[in-house]
Design a protein around this motif. Sequence first.
Motif, PDB file in Angstrom:
ATOM      1  N   THR A   1       0.829  -1.213   0.000  1.00  0.00           N
ATOM      2  CA  THR A   1       0.000   0.000   0.000  1.00  0.00           C
ATOM      3  C   THR A   1       0.861   1.260   0.000  1.00  0.00           C
ATOM      4  N   GLU A   2       2.037   1.184   0.632  1.00  0.00           N
ATOM      5  CA  GLU A   2       2.891   2.385   0.664  1.00  0.00           C
ATOM      6  C   GLU A   2       3.416   2.721  -0.723  1.00  0.00           C
ATOM      7  N   LYS A   3       3.901   1.682  -1.423  1.00  0.00           N
ATOM      8  CA  LYS A   3       4.435   1.931  -2.769  1.00  0.00           C
ATOM      9  C   LYS A   3       3.322   1.991  -3.806  1.00  0.00           C
ATOM     10  N   GLY A   4       2.138   1.548  -3.444  1.00  0.00           N
ATOM     11  CA  GLY A   4       1.017   1.559  -4.385  1.00  0.00           C
ATOM     12  C   GLY A   4       1.167   0.530  -5.488  1.00  0.00           C
ATOM     13  N   THR A   5       1.697  -0.638  -5.135  1.00  0.00           N
ATOM     14  CA  THR A   5       1.924  -1.662  -6.166  1.00  0.00           C
ATOM     15  C   THR A   5       1.227  -2.979  -5.809  1.00  0.00           C
ATOM     16  N   ILE A   6       0.954  -3.767  -6.841  1.00  0.00           N
ATOM     17  CA  ILE A   6       0.452  -5.120  -6.636  1.00  0.00           C
ATOM     18  C   ILE A   6       1.369  -6.102  -7.381  1.00  0.00           C
ATOM     19  N   SER A   7       1.401  -7.348  -6.911  1.00  0.00           N
ATOM     20  CA  SER A   7       2.219  -8.368  -7.576  1.00  0.00           C
ATOM     21  C   SER A   7       1.317  -9.371  -8.267  1.00  0.00           C
ATOM     22  N   LEU A   8       1.637  -9.632  -9.513  1.00  0.00           N
ATOM     23  CA  LEU A   8       0.882 -10.606 -10.296  1.00  0.00           C
ATOM     24  C   LEU A   8       1.842 -11.679 -10.781  1.00  0.00           C
ATOM     25  N   VAL A   9       1.433 -12.943 -10.648  1.00  0.00           N
ATOM     26  CA  VAL A   9       2.303 -14.032 -11.100  1.00  0.00           C
ATOM     27  C   VAL A   9       1.609 -14.715 -12.267  1.00  0.00           C
ATOM     28  N   ILE A  10       2.344 -14.874 -13.344  1.00  0.00           N
ATOM     29  CA  ILE A  10       1.724 -15.439 -14.555  1.00  0.00           C
ATOM     30  C   ILE A  10       2.601 -16.532 -15.152  1.00  0.00           C
ATOM     31  N   GLN A  11       1.923 -17.576 -15.606  1.00  0.00           N
ATOM     32  CA  GLN A  11       2.644 -18.680 -16.253  1.00  0.00           C
ATOM     33  C   GLN A  11       2.465 -18.544 -17.761  1.00  0.00           C
ATOM     34  N   ASN A  12       3.550 -18.687 -18.478  1.00  0.00           N
ATOM     35  CA  ASN A  12       3.505 -18.575 -19.929  1.00  0.00           C
ATOM     36  C   ASN A  12       2.966 -19.880 -20.525  1.00  0.00           C
ATOM     37  N   VAL A  13       1.663 -19.861 -20.865  1.00  0.00           N
ATOM     38  CA  VAL A  13       1.060 -21.103 -21.371  1.00  0.00           C
ATOM     39  C   VAL A  13       0.430 -20.930 -22.754  1.00  0.00           C
ATOM     40  N   GLY A  14       0.395 -19.718 -23.272  1.00  0.00           N
ATOM     41  CA  GLY A  14      -0.255 -19.525 -24.575  1.00  0.00           C
ATOM     42  C   GLY A  14       0.056 -18.148 -25.112  1.00  0.00           C
TER      43      GLY A  14
END
Length: 260
Positions: A54-67
């Motif tokens: 919340t301090e940096k205003g960021t979210i983390s997204l994890v994605i698998q390369n499947v297509g």
Amino acid sequence: MNRIVRKEYFSPQVVEFVVEAPLIARSRKAGHFVMVKVGEKGERIPLTIAKSDTEKGTISLVIQNVGASSEKICNLQEGDYITDLVGPLGRATHIENFGTVICAGGGVGIAPMLPIIEAMKKAGNRVISVLAARTKDLVILEEQVAEYSDEVIVMTDDGSYGQKGLVTNGVESVINREKVDMCVTIGPAIMMKFVSLLTQKYNVPTMASLNTIMVDGTGMCGACRISVDGKTRFVCVDGPEFDAHKVDFDEMLMRLKAYN
Ligand code: FES
């Protein structure tokens, strides 16, 4: 447009992006997801928020390369922008002090499991995390999971790390040695089906976070529909978590195969 501030490879096929999204970072809860689109004509992909700052205003997204679409996202670099990022969507995970909770995550499903592990721990649960992957390189976020778990059990199909076996072997070993009050499972549909069958045998209430195909993510298109207790439900607005023992996993698997 949301800027990517960090990109990290967990394995050659699994990437974590830290993305600027201050409003989402502030309002998201465990279980929420976002819809992501790259390019004006890009396909919309649902991704669960693994972490937020919340301090940096960021979210983390994890994605698998499947297509094709996930590859397009995975090819983005630090400093690039995500064309559309909408969220937080879905219903937050039901968190309370259940007692002892098993969190069973498979493959890239470990990422959306992380905020649930953290929330369950903060609610006062004894948290036992069972992480499963085909091989050592695909076990992700173990350190972060350990931070909020009383115990971490790692299972790999080929035995290259942790114990050799499936996620169900790890879950069953815990159920056989102590009372378990709740199980949460996230991973491939087939994995969640077998975790659900196992916990049903032992009468352990189980929540599954489902990862169906989604198009709009707002309950309009019906792409994400599933059957729960004989009733049609939309994963994007009614879920993504459901009572696993009531989900028709065979129908869900059939629909996923049809899309493939
Ligand atoms: Fe369209 Fe759920 S993604 S109804």
